[in-house]
Enzyme design. Structure first.
Site, short mmCIF file in Angstrom:
data_model
loop_
_atom_site.label_atom_id
_atom_site.label_comp_id
_atom_site.label_asym_id
_atom_site.label_seq_id
_atom_site.Cartn_x
_atom_site.Cartn_y
_atom_site.Cartn_z
N ASP A 1 0.82 -1.22 0.00
CA ASP A 1 0.00 0.00 0.00
C ASP A 1 0.85 1.26 0.00
O ASP A 1 2.02 1.24 0.41
CB ASP A 1 -0.94 0.00 1.21
N GLU B 1 0.12 -1.42 5.72
CA GLU B 1 1.16 -0.95 6.66
C GLU B 1 0.93 0.53 6.98
O GLU B 1 1.12 0.97 8.12
CB GLU B 1 2.56 -1.13 6.06
ZN LIG Z 1 6.62 2.28 4.18
#
Ligand SMILES: [Zn+2]
Length: 404
Positions: A82, A146
């Protein structure tokens, strides 16, 4: 089949650009195109790939290169799929165009951290083409979410049966680029601690001078926070060896309360972001917060959330993985500096499992453009990173049985 370096370079750059062109950007990411792209790449390099979903629609892709001694603990090369949102109108070049200008590849994720995901795979492609065979199995994991804390990404992945079966001995994950020619290696993170102070107060008319108001309590608390903050600023400025990861940061981030200009609120709240360095005593800090509340006025209470304080990864001679890492970078003549990461990464979930993890982004002499506009990575740096990983992977993957 053996390809020449030029071919391999253009394959790598094309794959990097294609990955960058997938808009896996928050919020509401469809990870499907990332998964398909990575599966295709794994098939091309002839590596087994598995996709698991510890949480529905939050896939983790695991691409493995089997070692000759698959019973030895494996090496995990982690990256997240992401990226953070963009304001396209502020960019010089389209953030999902991955256009190349003056040898620089511009895109969201160019530094954080699609570069690294592709570098791992392209390094393995080259090692395979050179007929290298390692003792240990290498797993490349590509995790979701994340950038929003990893709660439904790495945090769940490390609890899965699949993760356990990977039998991981050590891990590499993201670090930060450096603006000079030293590579930065992160071996720990500060403990993130969020506190919301609730300050109750005497409600009433805004034209009076009532006692025990919420704002007085909030003011007292704010003074203590700002004094502590100023102390940390002084500490950081006074010692050139300290970096932001070595001091405590406290910042007021949210203020809430009140409804009308002439009405005293019955409560005001204030939220503070704290990052506690690994050298600080968590219990002491907890006591300090209690004291601040008690001293600031009647009835103040806190709602707190914090990460488990994962122990930093051992960077002494006791840790054979660290010694191998250090040897390899020394062999390559790279200058490195070890640091505590200022923010949070997925490494903390690995460290909480007792797995040594190093945060390393092979990017030097670049401005730090993570989460910023015009994020880019020079093509030459991207390619140099692949060579660095070739060396690191072959060295970490070849630690003999008796060493760990
Ligand atoms: Zn990162």
């Amino acid at each position: 089949m053996t390809s020449n370096t030029e071919d391999l370079d253009s394959i790598a750059v094309n794959n990097f650009r294609e990955y960058l062109q997938i808009p896996s950007v928050h919020p509401d990411i469809d990870y499907g195109p990332c998964v398909e792209f990575l599966q295709r790449l794994a098939n091309e390099i002839k590596l087994p790939v598995q996709v698991i979903e510890p949480v529905a629609s939050k896939p983790v892709v695991i691409i493995s290169w089997l070692g000759q001694s698959p019973n030895l603990p494996s090496v995990l090369l982690n990256s997240h799929m992401d990226v953070v949102p963009v304001m396209p109108e502020e960019w010089k070049h389209p953030p999902f165009g991955a256009e190349v200008h003056d040898g620089k590849i511009y895109a969201r994720g160019a530094q954080d951290m699609k570069c690294i995901g592709i570098q791992y795979l392209e390094a393995i492609r080259r090692l395979k083409e050179n007929n290298v065979q390692l003792q240990r199995t290498i797993h490349c994991s590509f995790v979701p979410d994340e950038e929003i804390g990893g709660a439904v990404g790495m945090k769940q992945f490390v609890k899965s049966k699949t993760f356990k079966e990977l039998n991981i001995g050590m891990a590499l994950d993201e670090g930060l680029p450096s603006v000079d020619d030293r590579f930065l290696v992160y071996y720990g993170e500060r403990c993130m601690w969020h506190v919301t102070f609730h300050c109750p107060g005497q409600p009433g008319h805004g034209s009076l001078l009532l006692k025990d108001t919420a704002a007085e309590k909030l003011h007292n608390l704010m003074s203590k926070i700002m004094a502590h903050r100023a102390e940390q600023v002084r500490l950081l400025d006074s010692d050139p060896d300290l970096t932001i990861g070595d001091v405590m940061t406290v910042n007021v981030t949210i203020l809430n309360g009140g409804q009308q200009a002439n009405v005293l609120p019955s409560e005001l709240t204030m939220t503070m972001d704290c990052r506690i360095p690994v050298t600080s005593d968590i219990n002491e800090w907890s006591k300090t917060l209690d004291t601040w509340c008690a001293e600031s006025g009647e009835g103040i209470y806190m709602v707190q959330s914090r990460f488990e304080n994962a122990k930093p990864t051992d960077i002494s001679e006791e840790n054979p993985y660290w010694m191998r890492f250090k040897e390899s970078v020394d062999d390559m003549g790279l200058q490195i500096e070890t640091r505590i990461f200022p923010g949070g990464t997925d490494s903390r979930f690995l460290r909480e499992m007792g797995i040594p993890a190093l945060g390393f982004s092979p990017i030097i002499n670049h401005p730090v453009l993570l989460h910023d506009t015009d994020e880019y990575l020079a093509e030459s740096m991207f390619l140099r990173g692949i060579e660095i990983y070739m060396k690191l992977i072959s060295s970490l993957g070849d630690i003999a049985n008796d060493e760990n």
